[in-house]
Design a protein around this motif. Structure first.
Motif, PDB file in Angstrom:
ATOM      1  N   ARG A   1      38.080  71.138  69.976  1.00 42.89           N
ATOM      2  CA  ARG A   1      36.844  71.438  69.234  1.00 42.89           C
ATOM      3  C   ARG A   1      35.616  71.218  70.121  1.00 42.89           C
ATOM      4  O   ARG A   1      34.686  72.039  70.128  1.00 42.89           O
ATOM      5  N   GLN A   2      35.602  70.111  70.863  1.00 38.43           N
ATOM      6  CA  GLN A   2      34.473  69.827  71.747  1.00 38.43           C
ATOM      7  C   GLN A   2      34.344  70.883  72.832  1.00 38.43           C
ATOM      8  O   GLN A   2      33.240  71.314  73.159  1.00 38.43           O
ATOM      9  N   GLN A   3      35.470  71.336  73.368  1.00 42.67           N
ATOM     10  CA  GLN A   3      35.440  72.396  74.376  1.00 42.67           C
ATOM     11  C   GLN A   3      34.866  73.687  73.793  1.00 42.67           C
ATOM     12  O   GLN A   3      34.043  74.361  74.431  1.00 42.67           O
ATOM     13  N   HIS A   4      35.300  74.023  72.577  1.00 45.02           N
ATOM     14  CA  HIS A   4      34.807  75.252  71.938  1.00 45.02           C
ATOM     15  C   HIS A   4      33.299  75.171  71.707  1.00 45.02           C
ATOM     16  O   HIS A   4      32.558  76.128  72.008  1.00 45.02           O
ATOM     17  N   LEU A   5      32.825  74.033  71.189  1.00 46.73           N
ATOM     18  CA  LEU A   5      31.397  73.894  70.915  1.00 46.73           C
ATOM     19  C   LEU A   5      30.584  73.928  72.205  1.00 46.73           C
ATOM     20  O   LEU A   5      29.519  74.545  72.266  1.00 46.73           O
ATOM     21  N   TRP A   6      31.095  73.266  73.248  1.00 47.07           N
ATOM     22  CA  TRP A   6      30.382  73.263  74.525  1.00 47.07           C
ATOM     23  C   TRP A   6      30.285  74.677  75.090  1.00 47.07           C
ATOM     24  O   TRP A   6      29.213  75.120  75.513  1.00 47.07           O
ATOM     25  N   ASN A   7      31.406  75.380  75.103  1.00 47.56           N
ATOM     26  CA  ASN A   7      31.409  76.731  75.668  1.00 47.56           C
ATOM     27  C   ASN A   7      30.529  77.677  74.862  1.00 47.56           C
ATOM     28  O   ASN A   7      29.815  78.519  75.430  1.00 47.56           O
TER      29      ASN A   7
END
Length: 296
Positions: free
Chosen positions: A212-218
């Motif tokens: 989830r954090q990767q998706h939000l960051w990207n």
């Protein structure tokens, strides 16, 4: 009316912030612009604001104290953020700059307290406007500079600043500075975000951000120049069915009282309010079309 340059105002603001910290025992560190310039982490330029990161447990107290020194919040409504709120902007009517007070810094996925404590452990001093100011070490400041540059890396200027940090890490940092950079990123859970730099210096990195954090960051990185439209879309999708109409109304409509402005005592005219709404709707439409293209 106070009259001084933007550069002078920033130096005086950092000195003021350091003095507030000493007087009250609140721990804080000057970060970004002035600090990055002095460490050679970017080409020197005059920043529009003075940035500081404050120990999380006393952040609200610090903000109240700053208002006692004549600074106040710029009028603007609260909008959703993909990465969550991380700072509060203060202005003063007779100063040309802002103060950005940070409780966290985007790109770190550890808790606010964990990040601040690790930055605080690295601290050193810089003389600013004849006042000793607490700052993170060069290695820790390089992590902050890199996180900021990576977040805005579609910008040519920020891409250049990321290249500058990479060059210093490889050719200019001492082994101790390089190890501190790596450890601050490790403790702050920023290794995945800075994985390109880890690859450049030949160091393995951990996958320290969940899916989830990767998706939000990207998503944030791809749409950051488009404003809050994508964040509103994510909020709308995440809201329970019965709350979706209210979220949609908040996304689309902004009252006259919430029109962004420096002077909280002046209500925008109806003409000014409609001009602002039309501009927001136009930008929002462009941002959403951009987002749709990214998702394809």
């Amino acid at each position: 009316m106070v009259s001084f340059s933007l550069n002078e105002a920033n130096e005086l603001a950092h000195a003021l912030l350091a003095q507030i910290g000493r007087d009250t025992g609140i721990r804080l560190l000057s970060i970004k612009g002035l600090v990055a310039d002095r460490y050679g982490l970017r080409k020197p330029r005059v920043a529009a604001d003075a940035d500081v990161i404050v120990e999380p447990s006393r952040f609200d107290e610090f903000c109240r104290l700053l208002t006692g020194h004549g600074w106040h919040l710029r009028v603007e409504r609260e909008v959703p953020s993909l990465l969550g709120p991380h700072s509060v902007t203060f202005i003063r009517d007779d100063w040309p700059n802002d103060i950005d007070a940070h409780v966290r810094f985007p790109g770190f996925f550890a808790t606010d307290a964990e990040v601040f404590e690790r930055l605080w452990q690295t601290r050193g001093r810089m003389e600013v406007a004849h006042v000793d100011v607490s700052v993170p070490s060069r290695g820790a400041s390089a992590v902050i500079a890199a996180l900021h540059a990576v977040r805005y890396s579609k910008s040519a200027r920020h891409a250049g600043e990321l290249e500058q940090v990479a060059h210093l890490l490889i050719d200019d940092f001492s082994p101790e500075e390089r190890e501190e950079f790596i450890d601050v990123a490790r403790v702050g859970r920023a290794q995945w975000v800075l994985r390109e730099l880890f690859d450049l210096i030949g160091r393995p990195y951990e996958l320290d951000a969940d899916a989830r954090q990767q998706h939000l960051w990207n998503t944030n990185r791809a749409t950051i120049e488009d404003g809050a439209a994508v964040s509103w879309l994510h909020s709308l999708r995440a809201a329970p069915l019965h709350q979706k109409p209210a979220v949609l109304v908040r996304a689309l409509w902004i009252s006259r009282a919430d029109i962004p402005r420096n002077d909280p005592t002046r209500l925008p005219t109806a003409r000014e309010a409609w001009a602002h709404r039309l501009l927001r709707w136009r930008r929002g439409g462009v941002a959403l079309m951009h987002y749709v293209k990214i998702k394809r």
